[in-house]
Write a protein that holds these residues in place. Structure first.
Motif, PDB file in Angstrom:
ATOM      1  N   LYS A   1     -13.115 -18.174   9.315  1.00 53.54           N
ATOM      2  CA  LYS A   1     -12.656 -17.786  10.657  1.00 53.54           C
ATOM      3  C   LYS A   1     -12.172 -16.335  10.622  1.00 53.54           C
ATOM      4  CE  LYS A   1      -7.984 -19.444   9.882  1.00 53.54           C
ATOM      5  NZ  LYS A   1      -8.097 -19.696   8.440  1.00 53.54           N
ATOM      6  N   THR A   2     -12.145 -15.723  11.777  1.00 48.30           N
ATOM      7  CA  THR A   2     -11.637 -14.357  11.863  1.00 48.30           C
ATOM      8  C   THR A   2     -10.113 -14.413  11.851  1.00 48.30           C
ATOM      9  OG1 THR A   2     -13.566 -13.744  13.135  1.00 48.30           O
ATOM     10  CG2 THR A   2     -11.696 -12.222  13.240  1.00 48.30           C
ATOM     11  N   THR A   3      -9.521 -13.766  10.884  1.00 44.67           N
ATOM     12  CA  THR A   3      -8.063 -13.854  10.708  1.00 44.67           C
ATOM     13  C   THR A   3      -7.360 -12.784  11.569  1.00 44.67           C
ATOM     14  OG1 THR A   3      -8.136 -12.273   8.912  1.00 44.67           O
ATOM     15  CG2 THR A   3      -8.362 -14.594   8.301  1.00 44.67           C
ATOM     16  N   PRO A   4      -6.048 -12.918  11.785  1.00 45.97           N
ATOM     17  CA  PRO A   4      -5.333 -11.906  12.580  1.00 45.97           C
ATOM     18  C   PRO A   4      -5.476 -10.491  12.007  1.00 45.97           C
ATOM     19  CG  PRO A   4      -3.974 -13.861  12.296  1.00 45.97           C
ATOM     20  CD  PRO A   4      -5.193 -14.068  11.453  1.00 45.97           C
ATOM     21  N   SER A   5      -5.482 -10.354  10.672  1.00 49.55           N
ATOM     22  CA  SER A   5      -5.615  -8.998  10.112  1.00 49.55           C
ATOM     23  C   SER A   5      -7.005  -8.420  10.406  1.00 49.55           C
ATOM     24  CB  SER A   5      -5.332  -8.983   8.606  1.00 49.55           C
ATOM     25  OG  SER A   5      -6.365  -9.606   7.898  1.00 49.55           O
TER      26      SER A   5
ATOM     27  N   ILE B   1     -12.352  -7.384   7.069  1.00 50.03           N
ATOM     28  CA  ILE B   1     -12.613  -8.451   6.099  1.00 50.03           C
ATOM     29  C   ILE B   1     -12.967  -9.711   6.884  1.00 50.03           C
ATOM     30  CG2 ILE B   1     -11.662  -9.785   4.148  1.00 50.03           C
ATOM     31  CD1 ILE B   1      -9.918  -7.282   3.580  1.00 50.03           C
ATOM     32  N   ASP B   2     -14.241  -9.822   7.178  1.00 48.58           N
ATOM     33  CA  ASP B   2     -14.715 -10.927   8.014  1.00 48.58           C
ATOM     34  C   ASP B   2     -16.222 -11.025   7.831  1.00 48.58           C
ATOM     35  OD1 ASP B   2     -14.569 -12.996   9.828  1.00 48.58           O
ATOM     36  OD2 ASP B   2     -14.425 -11.727  11.603  1.00 48.58           O
ATOM     37  N   ASN B   3     -16.782 -12.149   8.305  1.00 45.84           N
ATOM     38  CA  ASN B   3     -18.232 -12.297   8.260  1.00 45.84           C
ATOM     39  C   ASN B   3     -18.843 -11.418   9.361  1.00 45.84           C
ATOM     40  OD1 ASN B   3     -20.951 -13.335   8.330  1.00 45.84           O
ATOM     41  ND2 ASN B   3     -20.132 -15.121   7.257  1.00 45.84           N
ATOM     42  N   ILE B   4     -19.903 -10.719   9.023  1.00 43.89           N
ATOM     43  CA  ILE B   4     -20.547  -9.840  10.001  1.00 43.89           C
ATOM     44  C   ILE B   4     -20.944 -10.623  11.259  1.00 43.89           C
ATOM     45  CG2 ILE B   4     -22.845 -10.078   8.938  1.00 43.89           C
ATOM     46  CD1 ILE B   4     -23.426  -7.199   9.757  1.00 43.89           C
TER      47      ILE B   4
ATOM     48  N   LEU C   1      -5.158 -10.828   1.995  1.00 38.79           N
ATOM     49  CA  LEU C   1      -4.928 -11.632   0.777  1.00 38.79           C
ATOM     50  C   LEU C   1      -3.882 -12.711   1.027  1.00 38.79           C
ATOM     51  CD1 LEU C   1      -5.097  -8.805  -1.927  1.00 38.79           C
ATOM     52  CD2 LEU C   1      -6.795 -10.582  -1.469  1.00 38.79           C
ATOM     53  N   LYS C   2      -2.871 -12.361   1.812  1.00 35.96           N
ATOM     54  CA  LYS C   2      -1.853 -13.375   2.153  1.00 35.96           C
ATOM     55  C   LYS C   2      -2.459 -14.478   3.015  1.00 35.96           C
ATOM     56  CE  LYS C   2       2.249 -10.496   1.979  1.00 35.96           C
ATOM     57  NZ  LYS C   2       2.959  -9.534   2.824  1.00 35.96           N
ATOM     58  N   GLU C   3      -3.363 -14.097   3.913  1.00 31.43           N
ATOM     59  CA  GLU C   3      -4.026 -15.106   4.762  1.00 31.43           C
ATOM     60  C   GLU C   3      -4.873 -16.040   3.897  1.00 31.43           C
ATOM     61  OE1 GLU C   3      -4.281 -12.232   8.720  1.00 31.43           O
ATOM     62  OE2 GLU C   3      -5.887 -12.227   7.257  1.00 31.43           O
ATOM     63  N   ILE C   4      -5.513 -15.492   2.871  1.00 32.79           N
ATOM     64  CA  ILE C   4      -6.314 -16.327   1.966  1.00 32.79           C
ATOM     65  C   ILE C   4      -5.399 -17.312   1.227  1.00 32.79           C
ATOM     66  CG2 ILE C   4      -7.703 -16.275  -0.172  1.00 32.79           C
ATOM     67  CD1 ILE C   4      -9.016 -13.696   0.872  1.00 32.79           C
TER      68      ILE C   4
ATOM     69  N   LYS D   1      -2.711 -24.459   2.458  1.00 35.53           N
ATOM     70  CA  LYS D   1      -2.858 -25.453   3.526  1.00 35.53           C
ATOM     71  C   LYS D   1      -3.970 -26.443   3.166  1.00 35.53           C
ATOM     72  CE  LYS D   1      -3.590 -25.565   8.496  1.00 35.53           C
ATOM     73  NZ  LYS D   1      -5.001 -25.489   8.862  1.00 35.53           N
ATOM     74  N   SER D   2      -5.098 -25.925   2.679  1.00 32.29           N
ATOM     75  CA  SER D   2      -6.227 -26.798   2.332  1.00 32.29           C
ATOM     76  C   SER D   2      -5.856 -27.746   1.191  1.00 32.29           C
ATOM     77  CB  SER D   2      -7.434 -25.979   1.871  1.00 32.29           C
ATOM     78  OG  SER D   2      -7.811 -25.101   2.836  1.00 32.29           O
ATOM     79  N   SER D   3      -5.094 -27.234   0.206  1.00 36.59           N
ATOM     80  CA  SER D   3      -4.690 -28.090  -0.916  1.00 36.59           C
ATOM     81  C   SER D   3      -3.801 -29.217  -0.406  1.00 36.59           C
ATOM     82  CB  SER D   3      -3.899 -27.288  -1.956  1.00 36.59           C
ATOM     83  OG  SER D   3      -4.636 -26.222  -2.381  1.00 36.59           O
ATOM     84  N   LYS D   4      -2.871 -28.856   0.468  1.00 35.39           N
ATOM     85  CA  LYS D   4      -1.938 -29.841   1.022  1.00 35.39           C
ATOM     86  C   LYS D   4      -2.703 -30.928   1.772  1.00 35.39           C
ATOM     87  CE  LYS D   4       2.747 -29.026   2.501  1.00 35.39           C
ATOM     88  NZ  LYS D   4       3.569 -28.284   3.435  1.00 35.39           N
TER      89      LYS D   4
END
Ligand code: PTJ
Length: 263
Positions: free
Chosen positions: A51-55, A202-205, A246-249, A255-258
């Motif tokens: 997904k497109t992150t806030p940064s 930093i996103d998918n084109i 990097l913080k978003e990653i 979250k995914s692990s949880k």
């Protein structure tokens, strides 16, 4: 190659993208290494959460502002970017008044022509497509050996802002050395391109291009002044933006692990 998959497949978008890249290779548009590049990109996209992150949104806004402030912007096009975003590249070129230049890592005349053809098929104006069949007109970027350093005197050579989706690090550095502002799209926050560009998206084109077009249109509709565009740019800091990505990653992985019940 036969491609039979319906949009209800859980990995539809990813499989469709892979198909576009492999089909691009079969048509002589994408380089074989472009297939690998897409795989690398996809791995980072998983980490980002697809997904497109806030940064990334902030970087896209800064990129839109810089394109509108540019005296002489240019959109660099390669085999991967054209198969994934031909229509969007053509549209961005029109609204930002930025010609397109075919600029390839693995340059062959056949690929140059195939990419130009794909841009024309997507609605591009022949006159706005540079970098094809340059011959003796070609200008060399200093510090880049053979075909990789070839640019059009009417395009990248004289541009002040260069937009380089999915680029290799050496060329980014060389363009910066020439005094140009560089905007990149790269899913890998650790790549040299991401680290060295003035603005790194930093996103998918495939997600970033429609958003970039939307932002350029929005700033144009609102008739933002030079001062307002400058202030959007001032709010963007490339290294801070990478840190945020990097913080978003990290947050996405936690979250995914949880969610999967992992400690
Ligand atoms: O068409 P050519 O000859 O100019 O070659 C193009 C490639 C992409 C093969 C060439 O420039 C290359 O080898 O690039 P790299 O060094 O593999 O870098 C490509 C970068 O793009 C990597 O950091 C990938 O993570 C990133 N990437 C791949 N797919 C996507 C992406 N970034 C955004 N969206 C993608 N879909």
């Amino acid at each position: 190659m036969n491609f039979e998959i319906t949009p209800n497949h859980p990995r539809y978008q990813s499989i469709l993208t892979r198909h576009q890249i492999t089909e691009g290779y079969e048509k002589g548009i994408t380089a074989l290494a472009g297939v690998i590049a897409q795989g690398r990109g996809e791995a980072f996209d998983y980490l980002i959460g697809e997904k497109t992150t806030p940064s990334a949104v902030k970087a896209i806004e800064a990129a839109a502002a810089l394109l509108l402030l540019a005296r002489c912007p240019i959109l660099s096009v390669n085999g991967n970017s054209v198969v994934l975003s031909a229509k969007e590249t053509v549209l961005l070129s029109k609204i930002a008044n930025a010609p397109m230049e075919v600029n390839l890592f693995y340059r062959t005349t056949r690929r140059e022509k195939a990419i130009k053809k794909a841009l024309i098929k997507a609605g591009g104006d022949k006159k706005a497509i540079l970098g094809v069949g340059l011959g003796k007109k070609a200008v060399k970027i200093e510090g880049l050996e053979h075909a990789r350093g070839i640019v059009d005197p009417q395009g990248i050579a004289k541009a002040d802002v260069v937009f380089i989706p999915l680029e290799d690090g050496d060329r980014t550095r060389a363009l910066k050395k020439m005094g140009k502002k560089v905007i990149s799209i790269d899913l890998n926050p650790f790549s040299r391109t991401a680290q060295e560009s003035d603005i790194t998206i930093i996103d998918n084109i495939t997600r970033a291009m429609p958003l970039l077009i939307e932002k350029v249109k929005k700033f144009q509709t609102r008739a933002l002044s030079e001062k307002e565009l400058q202030s959007i740019l001032k709010d963007y800091h490339p290294h801070k933006s990478i840190q945020e990505a990097l913080k978003e990653i990290q947050a996405h992985l936690q979250k995914s692990s949880k969610e999967r019940g992992l400690p």
